[in-house]
Write a protein that holds these residues in place. Structure first.
Motif, mmCIF file in Angstrom:
data_model
loop_
_atom_site.group_PDB
_atom_site.id
_atom_site.type_symbol
_atom_site.label_atom_id
_atom_site.label_comp_id
_atom_site.label_asym_id
_atom_site.label_seq_id
_atom_site.Cartn_x
_atom_site.Cartn_y
_atom_site.Cartn_z
ATOM 1 N N UNK B 211 0.824 -1.227 0.000
ATOM 2 C CA UNK B 211 0.000 0.000 0.000
ATOM 3 C C UNK B 211 0.850 1.266 0.000
ATOM 4 N N UNK B 212 2.132 1.129 0.311
ATOM 5 C CA UNK B 212 2.965 2.326 0.484
ATOM 6 C C UNK B 212 3.680 2.707 -0.814
ATOM 7 N N UNK B 213 2.926 3.033 -1.846
ATOM 8 C CA UNK B 213 3.503 3.515 -3.109
ATOM 9 C C UNK B 213 3.443 5.042 -3.127
ATOM 10 N N UNK B 243 -0.638 -7.265 5.768
ATOM 11 C CA UNK B 243 -0.324 -6.831 7.126
ATOM 12 C C UNK B 243 -0.868 -5.442 7.374
ATOM 13 N N UNK B 244 -1.341 -5.186 8.596
ATOM 14 C CA UNK B 244 -1.695 -3.825 8.999
ATOM 15 C C UNK B 244 -0.530 -3.122 9.689
ATOM 16 N N UNK B 245 0.608 -3.814 9.808
ATOM 17 C CA UNK B 245 1.716 -3.259 10.594
ATOM 18 C C UNK B 245 2.280 -1.984 9.994
ATOM 19 N N UNK B 246 2.331 -1.908 8.668
ATOM 20 C CA UNK B 246 2.944 -0.741 8.039
ATOM 21 C C UNK B 246 1.912 0.332 7.709
ATOM 22 N N UNK B 296 -7.824 7.102 3.717
ATOM 23 C CA UNK B 296 -7.304 8.458 3.944
ATOM 24 C C UNK B 296 -6.032 8.414 4.776
ATOM 25 N N UNK B 297 -5.947 7.448 5.689
ATOM 26 C CA UNK B 297 -4.738 7.341 6.507
ATOM 27 C C UNK B 297 -3.543 6.939 5.639
ATOM 28 N N UNK B 298 -3.759 5.970 4.773
ATOM 29 C CA UNK B 298 -2.666 5.529 3.900
ATOM 30 C C UNK B 298 -2.258 6.658 2.944
ATOM 31 N N UNK B 299 -3.229 7.469 2.509
ATOM 32 C CA UNK B 299 -2.903 8.615 1.650
ATOM 33 C C UNK B 299 -1.965 9.575 2.388
#
Lengths: 405, 405
Positions: B211-213, B243-246, B296-299
């Motif tokens: 998810x972290x692109x 995983x939800x860890x990152x 929104x958090x990942x954004x």
């Protein structure tokens, strides 16, 4: 294409737990279930958990409680456990303590630590079926742990060697064992330690129910007895597995292992590789709740569960037919019932669910060889006294209809 | 007496993780550490967790959230994951989802599921060292996953057979892999799936950083590509570990596996035997927080971490000597650095800690054979831009003093 062709040979020993499968059938409210092995959720120290969690997610604390943490566990919790173990006659330091995701995980890790395929594990006959499940992944052979039996250590060791391995450990629950509720007396504890010395094996002491004594006198844990013999935990072969599941709450999955440092050190490496650590927040709130109220909360549980145990024993006395016998535990969550020879607990359960809507666990699941089908396990922790009496009366009617006299 | 003599042979492969040992040394505030692989705790969605936890320990909910729960996981969380997977092109049902204690536990279980001693696992060279740690417990042989290399599937299979087992799976992280930060393009993903078909093996897709692109275009996960090829997840050999860890927080230890039902079914049995279930409360609050704000958090994370990545890339450009090269990731938490041939990342770290107080992870730990000592891993997620630049300048001074040009 099926990936199942690629599965490792160890998966052949992984079967569905009869208890877990059963629990899925018991969601109908009209069933009276003595099948579970779970604490009464009405007795959870909810308010203390709520306070501890509010602190744990405060702006000051959340950066730590929601973050990664060391594999060995949260130091204040390990310190609390050191103090608790001292009250049981077990002198240790935080370096002797590993926090696990419940004591079930400790059993998995201990199987992983000791068992090469074909090694022998000595277990009770019956024993906790979750221990068999955990160990099975590492493909042990089982032999019977029974220091009073005719077969001596030499014969046990020779059989293990003939099977292609050696005896690695004895697994036992000394207090109010699941499934029998039976407690080992001092002589039996000493005999296990003597046998472990002769065989040069580890002793895994599963103390999940130890704090739940409702009557009678407590015996020291095997680890305390061994420390008294040898003067130092570092010289001991007993590995103590504790749990907060039966005293505080099971849903947070917090347990612990106490053992000599080389054992804990290897288990920390194992934990690091297997799941990094037990959830940080769960350890923090468990430490705070234990610190605040462990003793008084357990005193309350003893009173409530003790009354339920007495109610079930009295009800069995009133309603069971002559050919049925049962244990008289002084603690824990279970009573163990013997049906007459030739009866079958699993068949009785089918009939019980179909006709009287009362549930229990057939006893053969607790034997490594699936024997002793004429047994069953009754749980008394989840029902109030009136429900217990109603359920035992239902069970008596099922037995009567099945021709059990 | 020492119980270490009784340890199973698998313990020989369990070594302390260099990273975990390193992290213990980094508690001094004056050190600038690029060694960790952890999210910035200042970015945790603390308030959402606080609200969810308050609800979870309310009088109405606590009887459930503090109690035992099914081994497969909390259904609303599995449903949320089904919805999330759909956005990645992966159609599945809750029966295809197992909740694990972080994706680290998924790797342990997948080693346990597939690896008999001497079986071969194909891994990146380098790869996530925690995957090697997890698999090591099951005594695999490692071979190099490199579909572009000269050695074809036939040779890989023959070597595995000669080693006494067979190839069981390929393990990879397709997006912003730990440690290199590198992303596989579509052709590389297709090539892995082709090779897996030829070898008839499983594919373990570790999507911890997916998810972290922060820039560039996303490629579909391997599982999505395979479903597009075959029409149905049940026909697929790819096993997706999330995983939800990152994204949310690592301290709750919540991750998941998505795979065909026979794989999930066997893993549920394994989980039941190994730790019963992932902590109930942790699953409940994760489901609620994910539902409330995941996107929104990942954004927000992408914006903050992306700026840190750009700062580190720019700083490396400014300060590194000519002989040093590095990757240009489009996401994740790491940049991978090559020192000139003959240099040693571990020795450089010693010097870096002693003289300039800057830390990183020597790269050889990420190679199954411990090779490639002239590499190192830099983490950029834990430091703000100014600290990143200061740390890279320190690192450049260490290199200069070490004669690296």
């Amino acid at each position: 294409m099926s990936l199942t062709n690629l599965f490792a040979t160890r998966t052949e020993g992984m079967k569905a737990s009869e208890i877990r499968e059963l629990l899925k059938l018991l969601d109908q409210p009209e069933i009276i279930s003595f099948a579970g092995g779970i604490p009464d959720p009405a007795l959870f120290p909810r308010e203390a958990f709520a306070r501890a969690m509010a602190r744990a997610v405060s702006a000051e604390a959340a950066g730590t409680t929601l973050q990664y943490a060391p594999s060995e566990g949260y130091l204040p919790l390990r310190r609390w456990i050191v103090g608790y173990m001292a009250t049981l006659g077990i002198a240790c330091t935080p370096e002797n303590v590993l926090i696990t995701a419940g004591s079930q995980q400790a059993l998995d890790y201990l199987g992983k630590l000791f068992v090469d395929p074909s090694d022998t594990a000595l277990v009770g006959w019956p024993t906790y079926l979750g221990a068999l499940g955990a160990f099975n992944a590492y493909q042990p052979r089982y032999d019977r742990l029974d220091p009073a039996a005719n077969r001596g250590p030499a014969e046990i060791a020779a059989d293990a060697e003939a099977a292609g391995g050696r005896v690695k450990f004895a697994y036992l629950s000394a207090d109010f064992a699941n499934p029998t509720g039976v407690t080992m007396d001092l002589a039996e504890r000493e005999a296990v330690l003597d046998m472990a010395e002769t065989l040069d094996i580890a002793v895994i002491e599963d103390a999940a129910y130890q704090a739940l004594r409702y009557s009678g006198t407590a015996y020291p844990p095997l680890l305390a007895i061994e420390i008294a013999r040898k003067g130092d935990l570092e010289a001991c072969r007993t590995i103590y597995c504790g749990s907060f599941s039966k005293t505080l709450a099971p849903g947070l999955r917090v347990g612990w292992v106490v053992a000599a440092k080389p054992v804990i050190g290897q288990m920390v490496l194992m934990k690091q590789a297997a799941d990094l650590q037990t959830a940080t927040l769960n350890q923090v709130v468990t430490a705070e709740v234990a610190e605040e109220l462990f003793d008084e909360h357990v005193a309350m549980l003893r009173k409530v569960y003790g009354a339920r145990l007495q109610a079930m024993l009295a009800s069995l006395e009133r309603h069971m037919p002559k050919g049925v016998s049962w244990t008289r535990p002084e603690g824990g969550m279970f009573i163990w019932v013997h049906l007459p020879e030739g009866e079958d607990g699993a068949k009785l359960l089918e009939r019980a669910l179909a006709t009287e809507k009362v549930a229990f666990v057939p006893g053969n699941a607790f034997f490594a060889d699936g024997s002793n089908r004429n047994t069953l396990r009754l749980n008394f922790s989840m029902s109030d006294e009136a429900t217990i009496d109603a359920g035992i009366q239902r069970l008596a009617r099922v037995m009567d209809a099945a021709g059990i006299r």
